[in-house]
Each structure stands twice: as C-alpha cells, then as structure tokens.
Design a protein around this motif. Sequence first.
Motif, PDB file in Angstrom:
ATOM      1  N   TRP A  27       9.073   3.749  -9.165  1.00 40.74           N
ATOM      2  CA  TRP A  27       8.961   4.014 -10.822  1.00 40.74           C
ATOM      3  C   TRP A  27      10.516   3.354 -11.243  1.00 40.74           C
ATOM      4  O   TRP A  27      11.465   3.543 -10.716  1.00 40.74           O
ATOM      5  CB  TRP A  27       9.007   5.509 -11.109  1.00 40.74           C
ATOM      6  CG  TRP A  27       8.909   5.847 -12.557  1.00 40.74           C
ATOM      7  CD1 TRP A  27       7.898   5.895 -13.277  1.00 40.74           C
ATOM      8  CD2 TRP A  27      10.196   6.319 -13.365  1.00 40.74           C
ATOM      9  NE1 TRP A  27       8.243   6.060 -14.350  1.00 40.74           N
ATOM     10  CE2 TRP A  27       9.672   6.372 -14.522  1.00 40.74           C
ATOM     11  CE3 TRP A  27      11.481   6.094 -12.865  1.00 40.74           C
ATOM     12  CZ2 TRP A  27      10.486   6.527 -15.643  1.00 40.74           C
ATOM     13  CZ3 TRP A  27      12.125   6.678 -13.983  1.00 40.74           C
ATOM     14  CH2 TRP A  27      11.786   6.819 -15.244  1.00 40.74           C
ATOM     15  N   LYS A  28      10.259   3.018 -12.402  1.00 36.96           N
ATOM     16  CA  LYS A  28      11.490   2.674 -13.198  1.00 36.96           C
ATOM     17  C   LYS A  28      11.287   2.847 -14.663  1.00 36.96           C
ATOM     18  O   LYS A  28      10.167   2.792 -15.169  1.00 36.96           O
ATOM     19  CB  LYS A  28      11.978   1.207 -13.009  1.00 36.96           C
ATOM     20  CG  LYS A  28      11.012   0.022 -13.462  1.00 36.96           C
ATOM     21  CD  LYS A  28      11.692  -1.178 -13.196  1.00 36.96           C
ATOM     22  CE  LYS A  28      10.750  -2.211 -13.616  1.00 36.96           C
ATOM     23  NZ  LYS A  28      11.028  -3.732 -13.595  1.00 36.96           N
ATOM     24  N   PRO A  29      12.380   3.186 -15.367  1.00 32.73           N
ATOM     25  CA  PRO A  29      12.147   3.448 -16.661  1.00 32.73           C
ATOM     26  C   PRO A  29      11.499   2.381 -17.781  1.00 32.73           C
ATOM     27  O   PRO A  29      12.021   1.228 -17.163  1.00 32.73           O
ATOM     28  CB  PRO A  29      13.405   3.950 -17.309  1.00 32.73           C
ATOM     29  CG  PRO A  29      14.100   3.460 -16.305  1.00 32.73           C
ATOM     30  CD  PRO A  29      13.630   3.534 -15.029  1.00 32.73           C
ATOM     31  N   GLU A  34       5.852   7.504  -5.025  1.00 32.00           N
ATOM     32  CA  GLU A  34       6.298   6.290  -4.758  1.00 32.00           C
ATOM     33  C   GLU A  34       6.280   5.891  -3.159  1.00 32.00           C
ATOM     34  O   GLU A  34       6.735   4.722  -2.834  1.00 32.00           O
ATOM     35  CB  GLU A  34       7.705   6.356  -5.072  1.00 32.00           C
ATOM     36  CG  GLU A  34       8.304   6.388  -6.593  1.00 32.00           C
ATOM     37  CD  GLU A  34       9.630   6.528  -6.973  1.00 32.00           C
ATOM     38  OE1 GLU A  34       9.940   5.632  -7.938  1.00 32.00           O
ATOM     39  OE2 GLU A  34      10.221   7.165  -6.185  1.00 32.00           O
ATOM     40  N   GLU A  43       6.048  13.660 -13.008  1.00 34.82           N
ATOM     41  CA  GLU A  43       5.883  14.715 -11.668  1.00 34.82           C
ATOM     42  C   GLU A  43       5.005  14.129 -10.817  1.00 34.82           C
ATOM     43  O   GLU A  43       5.243  14.277  -9.599  1.00 34.82           O
ATOM     44  CB  GLU A  43       5.977  16.015 -12.142  1.00 34.82           C
ATOM     45  CG  GLU A  43       6.840  16.486 -12.909  1.00 34.82           C
ATOM     46  CD  GLU A  43       6.859  18.110 -13.278  1.00 34.82           C
ATOM     47  OE1 GLU A  43       5.584  18.737 -12.852  1.00 34.82           O
ATOM     48  OE2 GLU A  43       7.680  18.704 -14.280  1.00 34.82           O
ATOM     49  N   LYS A 103       1.820   4.400  -6.368  1.00 38.36           N
ATOM     50  CA  LYS A 103       1.734   3.816  -7.912  1.00 38.36           C
ATOM     51  C   LYS A 103       2.974   2.496  -7.813  1.00 38.36           C
ATOM     52  O   LYS A 103       3.334   2.331  -9.063  1.00 38.36           O
ATOM     53  CB  LYS A 103       2.097   4.676  -8.671  1.00 38.36           C
ATOM     54  CG  LYS A 103       0.986   5.902  -8.947  1.00 38.36           C
ATOM     55  CD  LYS A 103       1.022   6.635 -10.099  1.00 38.36           C
ATOM     56  CE  LYS A 103      -0.246   7.687 -10.466  1.00 38.36           C
ATOM     57  NZ  LYS A 103       0.144   8.585 -11.542  1.00 38.36           N
ATOM     58  N   TRP A 113       4.123  11.134 -10.050  1.00 40.27           N
ATOM     59  CA  TRP A 113       4.205   9.774  -9.669  1.00 40.27           C
ATOM     60  C   TRP A 113       4.438   9.679  -8.165  1.00 40.27           C
ATOM     61  O   TRP A 113       5.655  10.172  -7.778  1.00 40.27           O
ATOM     62  CB  TRP A 113       5.490   9.169 -10.431  1.00 40.27           C
ATOM     63  CG  TRP A 113       5.357   7.741 -10.291  1.00 40.27           C
ATOM     64  CD1 TRP A 113       5.832   6.699  -9.257  1.00 40.27           C
ATOM     65  CD2 TRP A 113       4.899   6.559 -11.289  1.00 40.27           C
ATOM     66  NE1 TRP A 113       5.943   5.527  -9.499  1.00 40.27           N
ATOM     67  CE2 TRP A 113       5.160   5.366 -10.495  1.00 40.27           C
ATOM     68  CE3 TRP A 113       4.442   6.529 -12.466  1.00 40.27           C
ATOM     69  CZ2 TRP A 113       4.926   4.079 -11.401  1.00 40.27           C
ATOM     70  CZ3 TRP A 113       3.837   5.394 -13.215  1.00 40.27           C
ATOM     71  CH2 TRP A 113       4.371   4.416 -12.543  1.00 40.27           C
ATOM     72  N   ASP A 155      13.635   7.774 -20.848  1.00 43.21           N
ATOM     73  CA  ASP A 155      12.167   7.836 -20.350  1.00 43.21           C
ATOM     74  C   ASP A 155      12.470   8.628 -18.841  1.00 43.21           C
ATOM     75  O   ASP A 155      13.417   8.321 -18.126  1.00 43.21           O
ATOM     76  CB  ASP A 155      11.875   6.273 -19.847  1.00 43.21           C
ATOM     77  CG  ASP A 155      10.495   6.277 -19.704  1.00 43.21           C
ATOM     78  OD1 ASP A 155       9.629   7.326 -19.419  1.00 43.21           O
ATOM     79  OD2 ASP A 155      10.073   5.192 -18.996  1.00 43.21           O
ATOM     80  N   LYS A 156      11.651   9.568 -18.521  1.00 41.41           N
ATOM     81  CA  LYS A 156      11.690  10.112 -17.285  1.00 41.41           C
ATOM     82  C   LYS A 156      10.262  10.140 -16.447  1.00 41.41           C
ATOM     83  O   LYS A 156       9.197   9.853 -16.725  1.00 41.41           O
ATOM     84  CB  LYS A 156      11.753  11.529 -17.821  1.00 41.41           C
ATOM     85  CG  LYS A 156      12.703  12.080 -18.734  1.00 41.41           C
ATOM     86  CD  LYS A 156      14.212  11.863 -17.916  1.00 41.41           C
ATOM     87  CE  LYS A 156      15.338  12.161 -18.826  1.00 41.41           C
ATOM     88  NZ  LYS A 156      16.437  11.732 -18.454  1.00 41.41           N
ATOM     89  N   LYS A 157      10.603   9.871 -15.072  1.00 42.02           N
ATOM     90  CA  LYS A 157       9.698   9.862 -14.327  1.00 42.02           C
ATOM     91  C   LYS A 157       8.543  10.781 -14.182  1.00 42.02           C
ATOM     92  O   LYS A 157       8.861  12.174 -14.118  1.00 42.02           O
ATOM     93  CB  LYS A 157      10.016   9.670 -12.629  1.00 42.02           C
ATOM     94  CG  LYS A 157       9.046   9.398 -11.497  1.00 42.02           C
ATOM     95  CD  LYS A 157       9.496   8.976 -10.208  1.00 42.02           C
ATOM     96  CE  LYS A 157      10.336  10.052  -9.650  1.00 42.02           C
ATOM     97  NZ  LYS A 157      10.542   9.719  -8.236  1.00 42.02           N
TER      98      LYS A 157
END
Length: 532
Positions: free
Chosen positions: A346-348, A238, A234, A343, A236, A230-232
């Motif tokens: 982010w974490k996978p 934070e 672009e 948002k 997103w 899983d990738k963040k």
Amino acid sequence: MRERILTFVSLLLVALLSFSNLCYCDDQTILYESFDEPFHGRWIVSEKSEYQGVWKHEKSEGHDDYGLLVSEKAKKYGIVKELDVDEPLNLKEGTVVLQYEARFQQGLECGGAYLKYLRPQEAGWVPQGFDNDSPYSIMFGPDKCGATNKVHFILKHKNPKSGEFVEHHLKFPPSVPFDKLSHVYTAILKPDNEVRILVDGEEKKKGNLLSAEDFEPPLIPSKTIPDPEDKKPEDWDERAKIPDPNAVKPDDWDEDAPMEIEDEEAEKPVGWLDDEPEEVEDPEASKPEDWDDEEDGEWEAPKVSNPKCEVAPGCGEWKRPMKRNPAYKGKWSSPLIDNPAYKGIWKPRDIPNPDYFELERPNLEPIAAIGIEIWTMQDGILFDNILIAKDEKVAETYRQSTWKPKFDVEKEKQKAEDEAAGEADGLKSYQKKVFDLLYKVADISFLSAYKSKIMELIEKAETQPNLTIGVLISVVVVFLSLFFKLIFGGAKAKVEKKKPETAAETSTSEAKTEEKEETAPVPRKRQTRRES
C-alpha cells in the motif's frame, strides 16, 4: 642570410600566435589569479576569531611557480577576493567556466580545497567578516576526510516560490586523486543547463542542472506528492505469501534431533599424548626479586605451550569430533503459498504538489567574489591559477600552459622516486591503483547506500597498506552480493527474511560487536600478581 630571415619570421609568427591566444582570453576572462605576486592587498583574510590559519605566498614544491599555501594543520582558513568587474557575473546567461589548481603536497589525508563563488555583498557579508555563513551561489572543489571523498559541486539556489535558498548537491561526484601532484579542477555550466566536471582536463561527470537524477534535492520539485491525509485501510493485506493452512507436519519429522552428533567412526590419532597438558610452566621464568608473598600472593610461573604437543597430533583428553546430524530437520513450519487476499504494497495516493514550479534556467544569484573557507587537519595545500571565464577554450589554454608542464614534471619525479624506493615491482604502486579503483567503485550509483561502509574499508586500508588485498576482497564480496541480489531477487526461500541492513546499520552493528569483544572479560588462566 635567407635562412636567418625565415627563422626570424617563423619565430615572430609563433610569438604572434601565442600573443593572440593570450589576447583571445581578455574579453572572455572574468578573473585570473596566478599568484605570481604576493596576494596581500588583492585578497582579504577573514578577521573572524575562529579563522586562525595563516596563508602564505609560497612556491609549489619542486617549481618556481608560486601559489596560495595553507601553512598550518588543524586550523580554519578564510580568505576572499572580489571580482574586478563593473557588474557581478551573471550565471543565468551563456557559458561559465570555473577552474583552478590544487595540490596536496603532504598527501591527501583529511582536508578540503574547495572554492566558494560568493554572491554580492548586498546579500549580507563583508570580506573581513567572511565565514561559513557568507552567502554563495556555487561551491566547487575537492574534499576528503573520513567517508567523504568527492569533488563537490553544490548550487545555492533560490526557490522562486518560497524565496529561500536551498543547497543542491551534485549526485555521485568524482573522487579526489590520491597523490601529492598538482591537479586542475574544472566546472563548465552551459546555457542548455548542462554541467560538466573535469579533473585534469578529463570529463569525470556530466549532468543537467534541472534533473532530479543529477541533483539532491532536485532544483524542480516533483509534480505530485503522497497525500499526507491518505491512510491505509485496516483490511489491506500486504502479505504476498502466507503459511499453507492445510499443511500438516510429516509423522517422521523429528524437531528434537540435534544439529550435530559425535562422529562414531573417528579414531584417536596415533601418537596422541593423553597424559600431557597443553600448557606447562615456563621453565625460564623466575620469581621477581620485589615479589612480596604477603602482599602479592603466592607466585606462580606463567604458562607456555607444551613443546611436546607441538610435535604430536595433540595433547590431553581426546574426544570424538562432532559432525552434522543427517537426521536433523529443525523446527517444522508450514510452507508458504500465494496469499489470495494479497493487494500489494500500500502507498498513499498522489496529489498535486502545492510547492511545484517550473524552470527553464536555474535561478542562481550572480557571482561577485571568490572565497576559500575551509577547515583542514593537514598543511601543505596549495591553490593556484584560479580562473573564471566565459569560454571552454580559455580554460583549456590555461590548463596546457600553466598546469600541464608542472604536472608532467611532478609525475616523472614521482615515478623516479617510486622506482628508487623499489616500488617498480611493488606493492605501493599496485596499492595506489587499487585505491583509485575502489574510489571509483564507491561512486557507482546503485552502491550509494553502501558507500559509507566501502569508504570506511578504504580508509582502513590506506592507513594499514597490508590490508589492501583483504579490503579489495571485501568490496568485491559486497559488489557480488548486490549483483546476485539484483539478478535473482532472493525471494524464493521459504524462511522468514531479515530486513537487509544498510551500510550505516552494518557499520553500527559491527561497531557494537567490536565493542562487546573489547569489553568482554578475558579468562584469566593464572594470577601472577595481585593488584595493590
């Protein structure tokens, strides 16, 4: 006559009760080693070349009771005793109690006194070749050196999926007592997976063998793990706060105003000696007889503080002191506002852990022997009364009959020595209490990231007792800083925050600062002798 008979019967009953207590241990005691007799023939010393430390059968200082003694400094020691039982001790059933006494007769500076409870020899070891790699199921006991100060409890657990053996350490174990007295260490493993660590019969730690809160790494893996694929995205965002795009610097904001200005209201103190230098040539100094002007240069007397300046407000050119500039505002920056595109962090996403498994009981291998395999910088470590039993009452009986009488004698003797040395009002008694308190503070769970730094401070205070109060203040400052951070969060300042340093980073940065201070050139006021 009747009284004599009653007395005899009473003594007989006491003897029978005492005997019954001893006999009570027989079917519950797997191993008991008192070292009343020499250990040769019953214990096997490692013949590996690196284990040069000499074991001795010696009396505990101040007692007629014998133990197994570490007799030399800066050596590796290895010794083994196999359990005299038909079958290895099964750790998966019933209660198991591990207990023994250890005494640091020279004080605790840098040494370990832990035991390894070894798997059967089929696992790949022989007594004569006993070393650090010999497979064990449990390692238990005190260890202190540098930042390490703990009563270890380590499980070597077989992963049921991979078949590999993994070390699992008890989190936040108790610290080691800071004195030269005999102490008894007890580990109790219960059928419900409870583990309890006792020091001198007092419970210091309780946990669950299968709990992720109590062991690192946990015996049972997490059910889910972050998806490595899983990738963040672009886009997103934070950033919780962003600079206000509509903010404008006020017209009266002067970015060039200095932080400090001269205090125009200050006046030169009366009696200031304008024409006197702060340092003068030492009138008592004289040119060395072996001074060679051609080789060493022109000799000049060293400087000393001007005695006239010591009784005056000051010497030399007087200058007005600086004060904070009330007009100083620094560089202007836009105030922060809530980011409408925020948002969150982010974490996978989580996915099922392919290595997950469930356990009802730890998958521990049985115990077939006990071994002592240590490297220590100090001598005088004495082991005694090693016990493996199936009942807590057995361990309690041995504590009361073998350890407690010795400990009481040692404690009274230590108290008398302290009073004779003038410590009754004293600093040393106070310092010992402070160190004990600090070791407990270092064991607090939410301070774990800072434990190495706190331990470093304690180590420094132990070697330099005059620093005790300063170290105590330092630890309190760390504690209060973390406390206020937890309470207030520290998230309302409109300035860019620096990433908080860990204890290790703090220690490293301080070490670099100290290194720079040590290596920075010292200004040379006057050359007194040229290097040849």
